[in-house]
Design a protein around this motif. Structure first.
Motif, short mmCIF file in Angstrom:
data_model
loop_
_atom_site.label_atom_id
_atom_site.label_comp_id
_atom_site.label_asym_id
_atom_site.label_seq_id
_atom_site.Cartn_x
_atom_site.Cartn_y
_atom_site.Cartn_z
N ASP C 92 4.59 4.59 -7.33
CA ASP C 92 5.23 5.04 -6.10
C ASP C 92 6.45 4.16 -5.83
OD1 ASP C 92 5.95 5.67 -3.54
OD2 ASP C 92 4.23 4.68 -2.62
N ASP C 93 7.65 4.72 -5.98
CA ASP C 93 8.85 3.88 -5.82
C ASP C 93 9.41 3.91 -4.41
OD1 ASP C 93 10.42 6.17 -5.49
OD2 ASP C 93 11.03 6.23 -7.57
N MET C 94 8.84 4.70 -3.53
CA MET C 94 9.23 4.74 -2.12
C MET C 94 10.72 5.01 -1.92
SD MET C 94 7.05 1.42 -1.10
CE MET C 94 7.03 1.56 0.66
N SER C 95 11.36 5.65 -2.88
CA SER C 95 12.81 5.92 -2.81
C SER C 95 13.63 4.66 -2.62
CB SER C 95 13.15 6.89 -1.67
OG SER C 95 12.71 8.18 -1.99
N ASP C 96 13.08 3.52 -3.06
CA ASP C 96 13.77 2.25 -2.85
C ASP C 96 14.06 1.64 -4.22
OD1 ASP C 96 14.62 -0.23 -1.70
OD2 ASP C 96 12.66 -1.02 -2.22
N ASP C 97 15.30 1.22 -4.45
CA ASP C 97 15.63 0.79 -5.82
C ASP C 97 14.92 -0.49 -6.24
OD1 ASP C 97 17.76 -1.32 -5.05
OD2 ASP C 97 18.46 0.50 -4.07
N LYS C 98 14.72 -1.38 -5.27
CA LYS C 98 14.01 -2.62 -5.61
C LYS C 98 12.57 -2.31 -6.02
CE LYS C 98 13.29 -5.18 -2.01
NZ LYS C 98 12.14 -4.44 -1.62
N THR C 99 11.91 -1.46 -5.21
CA THR C 99 10.55 -1.07 -5.55
C THR C 99 10.52 -0.32 -6.88
OG1 THR C 99 10.24 -0.81 -3.20
CG2 THR C 99 8.46 -0.04 -4.59
N ALA C 100 11.56 0.48 -7.13
CA ALA C 100 11.59 1.26 -8.37
C ALA C 100 11.57 0.33 -9.58
CB ALA C 100 12.82 2.15 -8.39
N VAL C 101 12.32 -0.77 -9.50
CA VAL C 101 12.34 -1.68 -10.65
C VAL C 101 10.98 -2.36 -10.79
CG1 VAL C 101 13.42 -3.72 -11.62
CG2 VAL C 101 14.82 -1.98 -10.54
N THR C 102 10.36 -2.69 -9.66
CA THR C 102 9.01 -3.26 -9.72
C THR C 102 8.05 -2.26 -10.34
OG1 THR C 102 9.52 -4.52 -7.73
CG2 THR C 102 7.22 -4.39 -8.36
N VAL C 103 8.18 -1.01 -9.94
CA VAL C 103 7.33 0.04 -10.51
C VAL C 103 7.55 0.11 -12.02
CG1 VAL C 103 7.08 2.54 -10.68
CG2 VAL C 103 7.08 1.45 -8.45
N ALA C 104 8.81 0.07 -12.42
CA ALA C 104 9.12 0.15 -13.84
C ALA C 104 8.44 -0.99 -14.59
CB ALA C 104 10.63 0.12 -14.05
N ASN C 105 8.51 -2.18 -14.01
CA ASN C 105 7.87 -3.33 -14.65
C ASN C 105 6.36 -3.19 -14.67
OD1 ASN C 105 9.82 -5.47 -15.54
ND2 ASN C 105 10.60 -5.07 -13.49
N THR C 106 5.81 -2.59 -13.60
CA THR C 106 4.36 -2.38 -13.56
C THR C 106 3.96 -1.39 -14.64
OG1 THR C 106 4.50 -2.68 -11.18
CG2 THR C 106 2.43 -1.82 -12.04
N LEU C 107 4.71 -0.33 -14.77
CA LEU C 107 4.35 0.70 -15.75
C LEU C 107 4.43 0.16 -17.18
CD1 LEU C 107 6.08 3.86 -14.21
CD2 LEU C 107 3.64 3.36 -14.28
N ILE C 108 5.53 -0.58 -17.47
CA ILE C 108 5.67 -1.03 -18.86
C ILE C 108 4.68 -2.15 -19.19
CG2 ILE C 108 8.08 -0.34 -19.09
CD1 ILE C 108 8.74 -3.36 -18.91
N SER C 109 4.03 -2.69 -18.18
CA SER C 109 3.00 -3.70 -18.46
C SER C 109 1.81 -3.08 -19.19
CB SER C 109 2.53 -4.34 -17.16
OG SER C 109 3.59 -4.99 -16.51
N ASP C 110 1.70 -1.78 -19.11
CA ASP C 110 0.64 -1.08 -19.84
C ASP C 110 1.14 -0.83 -21.25
OD1 ASP C 110 -1.11 0.71 -20.94
OD2 ASP C 110 -1.33 1.90 -19.11
#
Lengths: 420, 318, 404
Positions: C92-110
């Motif tokens: 869930d990136d909440m339409s926020d770019d900072k959160t989006a990058v965190t999400v990206a990092n969370t996803l690639i951790s898998d």
């Protein structure tokens, strides 16, 4: 003890002992007098913070590095706000404006330098942008502060809130053609360049331990360390400020502005210093955010962000630096950890729907937790020791918690007739 | 000239809604000296409750008709009298439910903090706000829900229509009603006393808790009415709809002098007017700056009148 | 004292996370444990979209579309024969770019993550794309229409939606063809709305139209009464609004109330049934451009619509659900091929092969033929115009911009 006597003792050093207000004490001196246990604790803590990203990266939990780096940015922001709210007692609801000014200044400084010097050398512009961004934020704070600093309490709140909205709207409207509107900066084809030394680190730090551990330096780790260093430097600076003459005048202003004025403190000046210095930390956080993210857009600077930074300060404990650290960990960490752990499968092998539900309920839980934390610890998780001394040291008749609602009620009642 | 009148009509309609919401901020502030940031969410929740009540009463696919009350439902939607009665029921039910929610929130989130440092309830309010938004998002819908289009719209010259008149008239009636309540009735007297000096009011035998509960009932109830207006006027409700009106209404309350009822009303109408006129008369292409104008006016007013327009400013005594 | 408390708290927190982190690495069975004893390999597909804040309506469509695609694929003979299953992880990136990058990092951790469907907002996709690209993960955006996303030169970045520089000009040409010469352009100050409005503006002026003025508003803004009065006074032939349906529908309603008869036009984020539901009779005659030829004739699309409505118990299918569905299928189809060839998509070679395979995609999706050009943009350059007639979107005409 009357407020006036109390203040006299606080400001003149003779009285300092009776109130046990610490004298100006530089950080290093503080380190000397620290007990061995504390020193070991501090050492371990710094070591843990230093080693953490290596563990996280090695085991593939990359998101933790990112989360902690973002928490670090919020610590910087909250440290700045803590000066304004915690030390000088002004309620600033527009912290994100200075963050935005820093972030956009970084783009305005960094992009032309990167264009001139090329991708590899361009990244050094960070060291130019950092002070410039901080100073730009100070300048903006000064311009806003001059007319509004004399406003009291909640009137200042709405002015700062409104100012933050003004900044955001101007950025989104591409004011003077500088901000590229909602699309954000840098424009296509521009960049801020490679962080200095990152390439070298990437190629020279690769190692592997067994099957599960593989370390490779990344830009996430790079900025984690940059932010980590900035946070430590900021803490040292702010501790010294707090223990300086200026810091004591903030305490006086916070406790009783009129009495402080009577004691010869230039309250307007003291408040202005707090506001401007606080903005500086917001500015450097913004610059670092810009370089870390390599992209800024007005969407990052919403009111909710200001509110969360304020929540960090209050939940941590106003005026307390350890409080800021713990508050940032709670406010920025809780939602992200919930999400990260859920998707990393740490809550067990749940079906996808359940994981999705956990991660989507994180803000619901977070909202409830905020209410709960305040109900359980209204002074914050780690309240400032100096503040509690000020509030409680002077005997039962004089426990004037000027910061409670009841007291503010009386104070404001005297100032403005706010009756319905 | 016609345009100017139209923009004034737009501004007054918007201002009526702002004023209704602003009252909630100013009442709570007057009594507790607390900025209730969750009030914007009360407005949002009120709009949802209003939507469901209205659907229950008017939509054949919903509630009433299914409960075998088809004729009643037809009466409500079929005749002018029925519509009037239905809207009165909707306002009362929505106001009451939202008011009760307000009281509940006060009980759970703010009462434990009554003697806490004064920023603590502010943070609690932000927590409540986040909680309510997410509750509506997760438990109701993430998409905007269309508001039943059953208010008969009669178009009049100068951009006036029956709905705008209804909104403005109802707002003014409610504002005057509240003003009378606070200045004439016993509970109003208790509220004023509490707002002046809580301790002394308590000594005079006023039950502070019930005064505060009443405050937290009235504010959200008025906010809910504004929420229904909002739904009717703009056609849909969504979980994050509270944000802009909330900030604007808070601005309006401060503009008028926070803690002052008439100030909130004045501020609300003024702010609506400023926005409409800013859009109308900023050069073409600059209407995106209308909120900048609104906040600049606020800042300038506060520089010259630090207590807001109607807030009385007195030198602090030591 | 306080300091000690802090030190202990922080130290314990770090220690706990680090320790759990090590355990998580093992317990999660992450890396090489993709293949279970039964010989079924599970790959992760990330779905990154705003779920709890921001453009939630579109985000939920994306999530549901991708979810349906993954469920459909897991049930299919293809996947069963290959011994591959896909698992969806949501970000869930909440339409926020900072959160989006965190999400990206969370996803690639898998480590089993092979591809991501997302993000929605261009301001999220652009910074996040750098993270995916660095991790060699395929990213297919179902909703980021800003041309810059695929022009950054990052490998593995694709999209199934059309770019603003197609839709904006197509809208302008449609309007001019209908003889609408005077336009007013508005956007919602979001990357999508601003971009599409800019391109509309440019093409409209270049082709002989006149833009009277250009205004900006905000995503969450709902009061357009003053703006509507101002616009109505100018008497334009058409108003182009770059934004989402939730913003444009109230605008259209208020334009109608202000006495304007000019139609409103918007891009694909407005092409939703909800637009009509909110706007009611006021939106009759409004136009929208959408990507691809009308899909009603395609059997795949009809099946999708039926399956979607049944699966999520909804009345209508959001536009971005179809893009997300196709995006997820593009990743999964390519993954099956690569899995067949190399046996493991998560190796560096497998990941490179996956990107190459997605680039070669060529199949009939629910939005038309899915194939990508050298930048990663969809080759489907047909833009269709729809109009609200009797409370439904009615197809008017199509235009193939790829042919030029």
């Amino acid at each position: 003890m009357s407020a006036k006597e109390k203040l006299t003792s606080m400001i003149t050093s003779e009285g300092a002992d009776s109130l046990s207000v610490p004298k100006a004490r530089p950080m290093l001196e503080g380190l000397k007098t620290m007990s061995l246990l504390k020193k070991i604790g501090l050492g371990l803590l710094i070591l843990a913070i230093f080693l953490a990203p290596i563990f996280f990266q090695g085991f593939g939990h990359i998101f933790l590095i990112r989360i902690f780096a973002v928490i670090g940015l919020y610590i910087l922001l909250a440290l700045g706000l803590n000066i304004v709210v915690g030390y000088a007692g002004m309620l600033d609801f527009g912290r994100i404006a200075f963050y935005a000014v820093g972030a956009y200044t970084a783009m305005w400084v960094g992009v032309p330098i990167a264009r001139a010097l090329g991708e590899v050398l361009g990244g050094w512009s960070y060291f130019a942008a950092l002070p410039l961004g901080g100073l730009a934020a100070c300048l903006v704070a000064l311009i806003l502060g001059l007319p509004v600093m004399r406003l009291r309490g909640d009137y200042l709140t709405i002015v700062t809130l409104g100012f933050a909205e003004i900044v955001r709207i101007c950025l989104a409207n591409n004011i003077f053609g500088l901000t590229n509107g909602a699309k954000g900066l840098p424009r296509l084809g521009d960049s801020l360049g490679e962080p200095p030394g990152l390439q070298w680190l990437k190629y020279n730090t690769f190692f592997r331990l067994g099957n599960n551990f593989e370390f490779q330096f990344t830009s996430n780790i790079y900025w984690y360390f940059v932010i980590f260093i900035l946070v430590i430097l900021s803490i040292i600076i702010i501790r010294n400020l707090d223990n300086s003459r200026l810091g004591r005048s903030w305490a006086a202003v916070r406790e009783d502005e009129v009495a402080a004025q009577a004691m010869g403190i230039n309250t307007a000046k003291a408040k202005m210093y707090a506001f401007v210095i606080g903005a500086f930390f917001g500015g450097i956080a913004g610059v670092t955010f810009s370089y870390f993210q390599a992209y800024v857009s007005p969407g990052s600077f919403t009111f909710l962000e200001s509110a969360l930074v304020l929540a960090i300060v209050v939940i941590g404990g106003m005026g307390s630096i350890p409080g800021v650290l713990v508050g940032a960990l709670a406010i920025q960490g809780i939602p992200e950890f919930i999400r990260g752990f859920a998707s990393a499968g740490w809550f067990g092998n749940l079906p996808a729907e359940a994981i999705s539900a956990i991660s989507n309920y994180r803000y619901l839980v977070f909202g409830a937790l905020m209410v709960f934390m305040m109900a359980v610890r209204p002074q914050g998780l780690i309240p400032s020791s100096r503040r509690s001394r000020e509030l409680h040291a002077t005997g039962s008749d004089a426990v004037r918690e000027s910061t409670t609602l009841e007291d503010e009620r009386n104070k404001v009642g005297e100032t403005y007739h706010t009756q319905l | 000239m016609g345009i100017l009148i139209q923009q004034i009509v737009n501004g007054v309609t918007l201002g009526g809604m702002y004023a209704l919401i602003a009252l909630g901020y100013t009442l709570v502030y007057g009594i507790l000296l607390m900025i209730n940031f969750a009030h914007a969410e009360m407005f949002m929740v009120g709009a949802y409750i209003g939507l469901f009540t209205l659907k229950f009463l008017s939509d054949p696919a919903w509630g009433m008709a299914r409960l075998g009350l088809g004729p009643v439902q037809e009466f409500f939607t079929g005749s002018v009298l029925g519509l009037i009665i239905m809207f009165i029921i909707v306002f009362i039910v929505t106001g009451a439910l939202t008011g009760l929610l307000g009281v509940l929130i006060e009980r759970v989130a703010y009462r434990p903090l009554r003697n806490a440092p004064r920023l603590a309830p502010l943070i609690s309010a932000i927590g409540v706000s986040i909680f309510l938004q997410n509750a509506v998002l997760l438990w109701i819908d993430s998409k905007p829900i269309p508001f039943p289009d059953i208010f008969p719209i009669v178009t009049l010259p100068y951009g006036l229509n029956s709905l705008k008149i209804f909104i403005v008239v109802t707002s003014i009636v409610l504002l005057l009603g509240l003003d009378t309540l606070v200045s004439r009735t016993k509970i109003g007297k208790a509220m004023r006393a509490t707002s002046q000096d809580r301790g002394a009011a308590q000594l005079m035998g006023i039950n502070i808790n019930s005064v505060i509960a009443a405050t937290f009932f009235i504010g959200p109830a008025l906010g809910a009415v504004a929420g229904i207006f909002y739904g009717m006027y703009y056609g849909a409700v969504i979980f994050n709809m509270g944000f802009f009106p909330g900030i604007k209404a808070f601005t309006a309350a401060v503009l008028g002098g926070i803690g002052n009822l008439r100030g909130a009303m004045l501020g609300g109408f003024m702010l609506g007017m400023i926005e409409a006129l800013a859009v109308g008369f900023l050069p073409a292409g600059y209407s995106g700056y209308k909120d900048v104008v609104a906040f600049l006016v606020l800042i300038i007013v506060l520089i010259f009148r630090p207590g807001g327009l109607l807030g009385e400013s007195v030198v602090e005594k030591v | 004292m306080k300091f000690k408390t802090l030190a202990i708290v922080l130290f314990v927190a770090f220690l706990a996370i680090a320790l759990v982190g090590c355990n998580g690495g093992d317990a999660g069975g992450g890396d090489d444990g993709t293949t279970t004893a039964t010989g079924v390999t599970t790959y992760t597909i990330g779905v990154a979209a705003p779920i709890t804040q921001g453009s939630v309506a579109q985000g939920m469509d994306i999530k549901r579309g991708a979810q349906l695609a993954i469920e459909t694929m897991n049930e299919s003979e293809e996947a069963k024969a290959a011994g591959v299953q896909f698992k969806m992880v949501e970000g869930d990136d909440m339409s926020d770019d900072k959160t989006a990058v965190t999400v990206a990092n969370t996803l690639i951790s898998d480590r089993n993550l092979i591809g991501v469907v997302g993000h929605y907002n261009s301001r999220c996709s652009i910074p996040a794309s750098a993270v995916y690209s660095e991790a060699n993960v395929v990213m297919i955006s179902p909703g980021s229409t800003n041309p810059d996303l695929t022009l950054q030169g990052l490998s593995g970045v694709f999209r199934t939606c059309a770019t603003d520089d197609l839709q904006g000009p197509a809208g302008a040409l449609f309007a001019l063809d209908m003889g609408l010469k005077k336009a007013i352009v508005i956007d919602d100050s979001d990357t999508y709305g601003e971009g599409i409005a800019d391109f509309f503006y440019e093409a409209f002026e270049d082709n002989g139209g006149t833009v009277l003025f250009r205004e900006k508003t905000q995503v969450a803004e709902r009061d357009f009464t003053a703006l509507a009065t101002k616009i109505t006074a100018e008497n334009p032939d058409i108003v182009f609004f770059g934004g989402g349906f939730e913003t444009i529908a109230p605008f259209s309603k208020q334009m109608h109330d202000a006495g304007s008869s000019a139609p409103i036009m918007g891009g694909d984020a407005m092409a939703e049934q909800d637009y009509i539901d909110i706007g009611g009779s006021s939106v009759e005659g409004d136009y929208v451009t959408n990507v691809g030829a009308p899909v009603e004739g395609l059997p795949a699309a009809q099946d999708f619509v039926a399956a979607y409505k049944a699966r999520f118990n909804l009345d209508s299918v959001g536009n971005f659900a179809s893009y997300a569905y196709d995006a997820a299928f593009a990743i999964m189809k390519a993954a099956l091929i690569v899995h067949e060839e190399t046996g493991d998509v998560t190796t560096p070679a497998g990941r490179d092969a996956l990107i190459a395979e997605v680039e070669k995609s060529n199949f009939e999706g629910v939005t038309g033929t899915i194939s990508f050009n050298e930048n990663g943009d969809t080759n489907n350059k047909v833009i269709s115009l729809y109009k609200v007639v009797d409370q439904a979107w009615e197809f008017v005409e199509s235009m193939d911009l790829g042919a030029k």
